[in-house]
Design a protein around this motif. Structure first.
Motif, mmCIF file in Angstrom:
data_model
loop_
_atom_site.group_PDB
_atom_site.id
_atom_site.type_symbol
_atom_site.label_atom_id
_atom_site.label_comp_id
_atom_site.label_asym_id
_atom_site.label_seq_id
_atom_site.Cartn_x
_atom_site.Cartn_y
_atom_site.Cartn_z
ATOM 1 N N PHE A 80 31.806 -8.854 80.925
ATOM 2 C CA PHE A 80 32.614 -7.820 81.570
ATOM 3 C C PHE A 80 31.864 -6.500 81.660
ATOM 4 N N ARG A 81 32.016 -5.846 82.821
ATOM 5 C CA ARG A 81 31.484 -4.499 82.990
ATOM 6 C C ARG A 81 32.473 -3.708 83.831
ATOM 7 N N ALA A 82 32.815 -2.528 83.356
ATOM 8 C CA ALA A 82 33.715 -1.638 84.105
ATOM 9 C C ALA A 82 32.906 -0.477 84.638
ATOM 10 N N ASP A 215 28.709 -12.143 72.218
ATOM 11 C CA ASP A 215 29.256 -10.963 72.897
ATOM 12 C C ASP A 215 28.386 -9.737 72.632
ATOM 13 N N ASP A 216 27.987 -9.563 71.364
ATOM 14 C CA ASP A 216 27.185 -8.396 71.000
ATOM 15 C C ASP A 216 25.816 -8.440 71.665
ATOM 16 N N GLU A 217 25.218 -9.624 71.729
ATOM 17 C CA GLU A 217 23.898 -9.745 72.363
ATOM 18 C C GLU A 217 23.963 -9.447 73.852
ATOM 19 N N LEU A 218 25.014 -9.929 74.507
ATOM 20 C CA LEU A 218 25.136 -9.688 75.943
ATOM 21 C C LEU A 218 25.421 -8.216 76.217
ATOM 22 N N GLU A 219 26.241 -7.615 75.361
ATOM 23 C CA GLU A 219 26.522 -6.190 75.528
ATOM 24 C C GLU A 219 25.267 -5.359 75.290
ATOM 25 N N ALA A 220 24.460 -5.758 74.284
ATOM 26 C CA ALA A 220 23.223 -5.027 73.993
ATOM 27 C C ALA A 220 22.208 -5.178 75.119
ATOM 28 N N ALA A 221 22.210 -6.338 75.774
ATOM 29 C CA ALA A 221 21.265 -6.561 76.874
ATOM 30 C C ALA A 221 21.554 -5.639 78.044
ATOM 31 N N GLY A 222 22.821 -5.257 78.199
ATOM 32 C CA GLY A 222 23.220 -4.244 79.160
ATOM 33 C C GLY A 222 22.654 -4.414 80.556
ATOM 34 N N GLU A 224 19.675 -4.839 81.595
ATOM 35 C CA GLU A 224 18.701 -5.916 81.789
ATOM 36 C C GLU A 224 19.418 -7.202 82.199
ATOM 37 N N ALA A 225 20.511 -7.531 81.491
ATOM 38 C CA ALA A 225 21.281 -8.732 81.838
ATOM 39 C C ALA A 225 21.920 -8.589 83.210
ATOM 40 N N GLU A 226 22.396 -7.381 83.532
ATOM 41 C CA GLU A 226 22.990 -7.166 84.854
ATOM 42 C C GLU A 226 21.947 -7.340 85.950
ATOM 43 N N GLY A 227 20.743 -6.831 85.702
ATOM 44 C CA GLY A 227 19.675 -6.991 86.684
ATOM 45 C C GLY A 227 19.304 -8.448 86.893
ATOM 46 N N GLN A 228 19.300 -9.213 85.814
ATOM 47 C CA GLN A 228 18.990 -10.643 85.924
ATOM 48 C C GLN A 228 20.063 -11.366 86.736
ATOM 49 N N ALA A 229 21.339 -11.021 86.486
ATOM 50 C CA ALA A 229 22.428 -11.666 87.232
ATOM 51 C C ALA A 229 22.387 -11.275 88.709
ATOM 52 N N ASN A 230 22.030 -10.023 88.984
ATOM 53 C CA ASN A 230 21.884 -9.600 90.384
ATOM 54 C C ASN A 230 20.748 -10.353 91.070
ATOM 55 N N ALA A 231 19.623 -10.495 90.360
ATOM 56 C CA ALA A 231 18.479 -11.206 90.939
ATOM 57 C C ALA A 231 18.818 -12.670 91.176
ATOM 58 N N PHE A 232 19.585 -13.266 90.254
ATOM 59 C CA PHE A 232 20.021 -14.650 90.446
ATOM 60 C C PHE A 232 20.888 -14.764 91.699
ATOM 61 N N ALA A 233 21.882 -13.879 91.827
ATOM 62 C CA ALA A 233 22.786 -13.940 92.980
ATOM 63 C C ALA A 233 22.012 -13.809 94.281
#
Length: 383
Positions: A80-82, A215-222, A224-233
């Motif tokens: 989740f990201r708001a 959950d904590d790892e994904l939140e910490a990735a912030g 970087e994880a969002e950029g990876q998901a954008n690149a995947f899409a």
């Protein structure tokens, strides 16, 4: 079903409503300590308190008496990201609770309906988003062609697509795996079809690339994880080889002509073209200046948004049709069997089940046949 409120249900309902213990206590006219005791199980709310909790949190009282299914506790990380950073932590809990209840609804539905349950493709550890998208397309037999019916595709591969809303807070989408079932929630206020399709692809990226995070790892990735998901899409929706061949005119007008075929925004295509080396950084920046000047990044959106196919969410609706057609249970009876909040049922079924009136009750009156309009019926006469 228990005859007393279950502590975990009170907590779940409160967090779904996006309220703190202090806020709930104020609305109920009780102490914060009382709410804490109800939630830790050291005390039980009275029947009067229970009714008030249901009213304030907008949940059926029956839900507060019903145990949370054990399967719902088996949840993966939530992506989740708001757009409001200050509210993200509280909203993350709200999103988690919505996912739990939606999963509970699908688990209940599985006693009646068979859903696609194919496992998500396994992605090699350390794979780049580009490689992960290629592997996913290969596993799903998509080749390099554009994806016309993205919602139907994802649901056929086992992803449960649902809508979500958190009041006046704007968010794009989120996803998680509950009891082995992948869920993706799309913001239901979003009218931009191209953006919604990209959001869905983004969440598939999270489900594949970050499924083993906490959950904590994904939140910490912030970011970087969002950029990876954008690149995947981007790679998933616009495969490099085919998309590159299509970009014969890298002007904004050229990308505009490609929008109906690829079903993504002009902005997403410009970024993809830059990432693939089809346009220079200078051209990329000029395009985005022109996009901003044209107002395409504001509420009015881009040209041709209306020709992009919607990301349909149909599993709940189709389940409703099957159940109605089989006479096993009627739509308006579901809330009695499945006492979840209306917002949860609408997220699953796309309809307000409590407002659905039985057909036989809709047709209890009929128009009399009087012959010609305005004339009373003939009466027998005798001389």
């Amino acid at each position: 079903m228990s005859s007393t409120a279950l502590p975990e249900r009170i907590t779940q309902a409160r967090e779904l409503a996006g309220q703190t213990k202090t806020e709930l206590a104020e609305k109920l006219g009780v102490s914060v300590a009382a709410v804490s005791q109800w939630e830790d199980g050291s005390k039980t709310p009275t029947a009067e308190n229970l009714v008030a909790i249901g009213r304030v949190l907008d949940v059926p009282v029956a839900l507060l008496l019903k145990p949370i299914p054990e399967q719902v506790a088996r949840r993966g990380p939530i992506s989740f990201r708001a757009r409001s950073v200050a509210k993200t932590r509280l909203l993350r809990r709200q999103a988690q609770r919505l996912a739990e209840m939606v999963a509970e609804a699908f688990i209940w539905l599985e006693q009646w309906v068979s859903f696609p349950n194919a496992p998500l493709p396994e992605i090699a550890p350390g794979s780049s988003p580009e490689d992960a998208a290629t592997a996913c397309r290969r596993a799903w037999g998509l080749g390099d062609r554009p994806i016309a019916k993205l919602g139907e595709l994802l649901e056929s591969k086992g992803v449960r697509l649902c809508s979500a809303s958190f009041g006046d807070v704007r968010f794009d989408a989120y996803s998680c795996v509950v009891s082995g079932r992948p869920f993706a929630f799309l913001g239901d206020e979003k009218q931009d079809r191209a953006r919604s399709r990209f959001d869905a692809g983004h969440e598939v990226g999270h489900l594949l690339l970050h499924r083993h995070y906490s959950d904590d790892e994904l939140e910490a990735a912030g970011q970087e994880a969002e950029g990876q998901a954008n690149a995947f899409a981007s790679a998933f929706l616009m495969p490099a080889a085919t998309f590159s061949r299509d970009v014969v005119d890298p002007s904004l007008e050229g990308f505009k002509r490609l929008k109906p075929k690829w079903g993504v925004s002009i902005q997403a295509m410009v970024r993809r073209a830059r990432d693939l080396g089809l346009i220079t950084e200078e051209t990329y920046e000029r395009h985005f200046r022109n996009i901003g000047a044209a107002g395409w990044r504001r509420a009015k959106g881009e040209p041709l948004d209306e020709v992009v196919p919607p990301t349909n969410r149909s599993l709940g609706r189709k389940s409703l049709e099957l159940l109605s057609g089989s006479n096993r249970i009627r739509p308006w009876e579901i809330p009695e069997e499945l006492p979840l909040p209306d917002r949860v049922l609408e997220s699953v079924f796309g309809a307000n089940l409590r407002a659905m009136v039985p057909e036989e009750l809709n047709n209890v009156i009929v128009l009399k046949s009087f012959g010609q309009p305005g004339r009373a019926p003939d009466t027998a006469s005798s001389d």
